[in-house]
Design an enzyme around this catalytic site. Structure first.
Site, mmCIF file in Angstrom:
data_model
loop_
_atom_site.group_PDB
_atom_site.id
_atom_site.type_symbol
_atom_site.label_atom_id
_atom_site.label_comp_id
_atom_site.label_asym_id
_atom_site.label_seq_id
_atom_site.Cartn_x
_atom_site.Cartn_y
_atom_site.Cartn_z
ATOM 1 N N GLU A 134 35.050 31.146 37.615
ATOM 2 C CA GLU A 134 35.502 32.719 37.790
ATOM 3 C C GLU A 134 35.166 33.531 36.325
ATOM 4 O OE1 GLU A 134 36.080 34.075 40.343
ATOM 5 O OE2 GLU A 134 38.118 34.756 40.278
ATOM 6 N N THR A 187 37.926 44.637 39.020
ATOM 7 C CA THR A 187 39.184 44.175 38.248
ATOM 8 C C THR A 187 39.431 44.253 36.930
ATOM 9 O OG1 THR A 187 38.762 42.196 40.089
ATOM 10 C CG2 THR A 187 39.997 41.601 38.105
HETATM 11 N N1 HSE Z 1 45.809 38.474 39.471
HETATM 12 C C1 HSE Z 1 44.522 39.195 39.454
HETATM 13 C C2 HSE Z 1 44.980 40.756 39.077
HETATM 14 C C3 HSE Z 1 43.788 39.223 40.634
HETATM 15 O O1 HSE Z 1 45.711 41.264 39.860
HETATM 16 O O2 HSE Z 1 44.174 41.331 38.377
HETATM 17 C C4 HSE Z 1 42.528 38.228 40.299
HETATM 18 O O3 HSE Z 1 42.554 37.178 39.926
#
Ligand code: HSE
Length: 312
Positions: A134, A187
């Protein structure tokens, strides 16, 4: 188990955060997902022979692609450096959507090579490699997509260091409606806009909700699950990046969703429902609403996937 000449596997899409559990909760969906085919060949080295469904977005260089990088990681770890492997990746889900696209590819690659080698590692032993995969694919090593994609069900990342992943019970009728509006949210960007400091009163409300949600899952108490699906910390900032967010939330609530929020880092949104018919109805209503506002979208509805990565 014996080594195989070829394998064909599926790794499911996931919805991270489960509204109130930023970076610590995630769940797997029955669809969409990614498929990977691996074939043993005589010539040593790892080759990507085909990628479909990515609109040309993914690298075919075996050093840069997450699937081949994961295959290499496992071969190196097991000291099998002279293996010849050909890879096909069939992306059956949108990229950059908030549905764990890179995680599904990472898991499909890891799960496939482990199957090809006759399962030398358990699913849990693959998890640290999944975190590395990842990190390579999207610059951060969060487990809230890879863990549910690999293990299935609903997972809690109790701790990252050391990694402590716990499978939670899945209430039988719990389903999800997912809408991916066609807007881009990276992201990385969606993490950078978040505040670094939070107020104590908001933290209190958030951990109350997480504890309530987990209790609701154990007791199959849909009312308690519903009351707990609220996010005070992340949604107020990130929802600004998602068109029609508040309108979609209102529609989902009117249609009896247990809760509504952002899937992962967005732009997909998720409504949790009791029963698949309700999820199907909400997906239809939200898609219609976006269409009226000239926003194209993909819609999905699914129970929680229990199996995680599987051989096809
Ligand atoms: N928990 C992460 C976020 C999502 O909300 O940025 C991807 O892992």
């Amino acid at each position: 188990m014996r080594e195989k000449d070829s394998v064909h596997v599926f790794a499911p899409a996931t919805s991270a955060n489960f509204i109130c559990g930023y970076d610590v909760l995630g769940l797997a969906l029955n669809e969409p997902g990614d498929e990977v085919l691996l074939k043993r060949v005589d010539e040593p080295g790892i080759k990507i022979t085909k990628i479909t469904g990515d609109q040309g977005l993914l690298p075919t260089d075996p050093n840069k692609n997450t699937v081949s990088a994961c295959v290499k990681m496992i071969l190196d770890f097991l000291g099998k450096k002279n293996y010849g492997i050909e890879i096909e990746l069939h992306k059956k889900m949108p990229i950059g959507s908030g549905l764990g696209s890179s995680a599904a590819s990472t898991i499909a690659g890891l799960f496939a090579i482990n199957q090809l080698l006759g399962e030398p590692l358990s699913k849990n032993e693959l998890l640290p490699f999944a975190l590395k995969g990842e990190e390579l694919a999207c610059g951060h090593g969060h487990a809230d997509n890879v863990a549910p994609s690999l293990l299935g069900g609903i997972t809690l990342i109790r701790s990252y260091n050391p990694l402590d992943v716990i499978n939670l019970p899945v209430p039988k009728e719990l389903c999800c409606s997912i809408i991916f509006p066609h807007v881009e949210v990276q992201t990385r960007a969606a993490r950078q806009i978040l505040k670094n400091k939070i107020e104590l009163k908001d933290a209190v409300s958030q951990w109350g909700n997480i504890a309530g949600l987990i209790t609701g899952l154990f007791n199959e108490d849909y009312e308690l699950i519903s009351r707990s699906l609220e996010d005070k910390l992340i949604e107020p900032t990130r929802s600004i990046l998602i068109p029609e967010f508040e309108a979609m939330k209102k529609i989902a609530k009117e249609e009896k969703a247990l809760g509504f929020g952002i899937s992962g880092s967005g732009p997909s949104v998720v409504a949790f429902t009791r029963g698949i018919e309700s999820a199907k109805n909400i997906t239809k209503k939200l898609k219609e609403h976006l269409k009226k506002n000239e926003i194209e979208s993909n819609g999905y509805f699914s129970p929680v996937n229990i199996q995680g990565a599987t051989v096809l």
